[in-house]
Motif scaffolding. Structure first.
Motif, PDB file in Angstrom:
ATOM      1  N   GLU A  50      12.393   1.219   0.686  1.00  0.00           N
ATOM      2  CA  GLU A  50      11.215   0.707   1.395  1.00  0.00           C
ATOM      3  C   GLU A  50      11.487   0.488   2.880  1.00  0.00           C
ATOM      4  O   GLU A  50      10.584   0.596   3.696  1.00  0.00           O
ATOM      5  CB  GLU A  50      10.698  -0.580   0.754  1.00  0.00           C
ATOM      6  N   VAL A  51      12.730   0.207   3.228  1.00  0.00           N
ATOM      7  CA  VAL A  51      13.088   0.051   4.643  1.00  0.00           C
ATOM      8  C   VAL A  51      12.828   1.365   5.385  1.00  0.00           C
ATOM      9  O   VAL A  51      12.479   1.366   6.565  1.00  0.00           O
ATOM     10  CB  VAL A  51      14.566  -0.393   4.792  1.00  0.00           C
ATOM     11  N   GLN A  52      12.968   2.479   4.695  1.00  0.00           N
ATOM     12  CA  GLN A  52      12.727   3.788   5.295  1.00  0.00           C
ATOM     13  C   GLN A  52      11.244   4.050   5.526  1.00  0.00           C
ATOM     14  O   GLN A  52      10.880   4.993   6.217  1.00  0.00           O
ATOM     15  CB  GLN A  52      13.323   4.880   4.416  1.00  0.00           C
ATOM     16  N   GLY A  53      10.377   3.247   4.948  1.00  0.00           N
ATOM     17  CA  GLY A  53       8.935   3.395   5.138  1.00  0.00           C
ATOM     18  C   GLY A  53       8.204   3.505   3.819  1.00  0.00           C
ATOM     19  O   GLY A  53       8.763   3.957   2.821  1.00  0.00           O
ATOM     20  N   ALA A  54       6.957   3.070   3.849  1.00  0.00           N
ATOM     21  CA  ALA A  54       6.118   3.107   2.652  1.00  0.00           C
ATOM     22  C   ALA A  54       5.616   4.522   2.408  1.00  0.00           C
ATOM     23  O   ALA A  54       5.355   5.270   3.342  1.00  0.00           O
ATOM     24  CB  ALA A  54       4.948   2.148   2.798  1.00  0.00           C
ATOM     25  N   HIS A  55       5.497   4.870   1.136  1.00  0.00           N
ATOM     26  CA  HIS A  55       4.943   6.162   0.724  1.00  0.00           C
ATOM     27  C   HIS A  55       3.680   5.878  -0.079  1.00  0.00           C
ATOM     28  O   HIS A  55       3.758   5.323  -1.171  1.00  0.00           O
ATOM     29  CB  HIS A  55       5.931   6.940  -0.156  1.00  0.00           C
ATOM     30  N   PHE A  56       2.537   6.250   0.463  1.00  0.00           N
ATOM     31  CA  PHE A  56       1.276   6.059  -0.249  1.00  0.00           C
ATOM     32  C   PHE A  56       0.887   7.384  -0.879  1.00  0.00           C
ATOM     33  O   PHE A  56       0.849   8.408  -0.215  1.00  0.00           O
ATOM     34  CB  PHE A  56       0.177   5.579   0.703  1.00  0.00           C
ATOM     35  N   VAL A  57       0.605   7.350  -2.184  1.00  0.00           N
ATOM     36  CA  VAL A  57       0.249   8.577  -2.887  1.00  0.00           C
ATOM     37  C   VAL A  57      -1.223   8.603  -3.296  1.00  0.00           C
ATOM     38  O   VAL A  57      -1.731   9.650  -3.664  1.00  0.00           O
ATOM     39  CB  VAL A  57       1.167   8.829  -4.106  1.00  0.00           C
ATOM     40  N   GLN A  58      -1.886   7.484  -3.240  1.00  0.00           N
ATOM     41  CA  GLN A  58      -3.330   7.350  -3.482  1.00  0.00           C
ATOM     42  C   GLN A  58      -3.795   6.201  -2.600  1.00  0.00           C
ATOM     43  O   GLN A  58      -2.981   5.489  -2.017  1.00  0.00           O
ATOM     44  CB  GLN A  58      -3.627   7.035  -4.950  1.00  0.00           C
ATOM     45  N   ASP A  59      -5.101   5.977  -2.537  1.00  0.00           N
ATOM     46  CA  ASP A  59      -5.619   4.887  -1.712  1.00  0.00           C
ATOM     47  C   ASP A  59      -5.014   3.544  -2.081  1.00  0.00           C
ATOM     48  O   ASP A  59      -4.701   2.743  -1.210  1.00  0.00           O
ATOM     49  CB  ASP A  59      -7.152   4.800  -1.833  1.00  0.00           C
ATOM     50  N   ASP A  60      -4.840   3.299  -3.373  1.00  0.00           N
ATOM     51  CA  ASP A  60      -4.315   2.000  -3.797  1.00  0.00           C
ATOM     52  C   ASP A  60      -3.026   2.125  -4.607  1.00  0.00           C
ATOM     53  O   ASP A  60      -2.712   1.284  -5.429  1.00  0.00           O
ATOM     54  CB  ASP A  60      -5.371   1.234  -4.590  1.00  0.00           C
ATOM     55  N   MET A  61      -2.269   3.214  -4.353  1.00  0.00           N
ATOM     56  CA  MET A  61      -1.001   3.429  -5.065  1.00  0.00           C
ATOM     57  C   MET A  61       0.104   3.796  -4.084  1.00  0.00           C
ATOM     58  O   MET A  61      -0.059   4.689  -3.263  1.00  0.00           O
ATOM     59  CB  MET A  61      -1.135   4.538  -6.103  1.00  0.00           C
ATOM     60  N   ALA A  62       1.229   3.087  -4.211  1.00  0.00           N
ATOM     61  CA  ALA A  62       2.412   3.399  -3.418  1.00  0.00           C
ATOM     62  C   ALA A  62       3.499   3.921  -4.350  1.00  0.00           C
ATOM     63  O   ALA A  62       3.564   3.550  -5.521  1.00  0.00           O
ATOM     64  CB  ALA A  62       2.901   2.151  -2.690  1.00  0.00           C
ATOM     65  N   LEU A  63       4.346   4.794  -3.801  1.00  0.00           N
ATOM     66  CA  LEU A  63       5.515   5.270  -4.528  1.00  0.00           C
ATOM     67  C   LEU A  63       6.700   4.408  -4.116  1.00  0.00           C
ATOM     68  O   LEU A  63       6.944   4.223  -2.923  1.00  0.00           O
ATOM     69  CB  LEU A  63       5.812   6.734  -4.183  1.00  0.00           C
ATOM     70  N   ILE A  64       7.397   3.862  -5.098  1.00  0.00           N
ATOM     71  CA  ILE A  64       8.665   3.193  -4.832  1.00  0.00           C
ATOM     72  C   ILE A  64       9.727   3.927  -5.634  1.00  0.00           C
ATOM     73  O   ILE A  64       9.439   4.464  -6.705  1.00  0.00           O
ATOM     74  CB  ILE A  64       8.629   1.682  -5.165  1.00  0.00           C
ATOM     75  N   TYR A  65      10.930   3.973  -5.091  1.00  0.00           N
ATOM     76  CA  TYR A  65      11.976   4.682  -5.820  1.00  0.00           C
ATOM     77  C   TYR A  65      13.328   4.016  -5.618  1.00  0.00           C
ATOM     78  O   TYR A  65      13.576   3.347  -4.621  1.00  0.00           O
ATOM     79  CB  TYR A  65      12.032   6.158  -5.410  1.00  0.00           C
TER      80      TYR A  65
END
Length: 145
Positions: A50-65
């Motif tokens: 997450e420090v590398q930046g947020a990844h949004f894959v839909q309007d109300d969905m984020a990808l975390i890994y």
């Protein structure tokens, strides 16, 4: 491309406080429990990604890994947040109700990890969020091929 699985694919989680940090901590707890992983390692990796930046894959969905996990193949799970959370920087943040979580095995190198992230992000941006158990199989197929 990769043989990835969706194990116990959807879980709804409550948050003690509606913050991104609380959501990441709770997500690490759920992922560590469901996949029998070390909580501290999962949590540290989620924070680092997450420090590398947020990844949004839909309007109300984020990808975390989380990478570097002791798994044979990548694992994918959807976490539904019972309370929306402002995700990302305050200026560019947006409310998120779903987290698409990806666990990447420690055997993956940086090139394979980057390729997998690109694939998941691109496909998840086009696939509708599943609203039923029946739709989960289609969602998995759409994202992972």
């Amino acid at each position: 491309m990769l043989k990835t699985f969706l194990q116990q694919p959807v879980s709804a989680i409550n948050l003690a406080a509606t913050s991104e940090l609380t959501a990441l901590t709770r997500s690490a707890q759920v992922l560590a429990y469901r996949f029998d992983l070390d909580f501290t390692a999962v949590h540290a990796s989620l924070l680092a990604s997450e420090v590398q930046g947020a990844h949004f894959v839909q309007d109300d969905m984020a990808l975390i890994y989380a990478s570097g996990q002791a798994l044979a193949t990548p694992a994918l799970m959807i976490l539904n947040l019972r309370q929306p959370v402002l995700w990302g920087s305050s200026a560019g943040g947006r409310p998120v109700s779903h987290l698409l979580t990806l666990l990447i095995p420690d055997t993956f190198g940086s090139v394979a990890t980057a390729a997998l992230l690109t694939q998941v992000i691109e496909r998840a941006q086009k696939a509708p969020v599943p609203t039923s158990k029946a739709a989960l199989s289609e969602y998995r197929q759409a994202i992972l091929g």
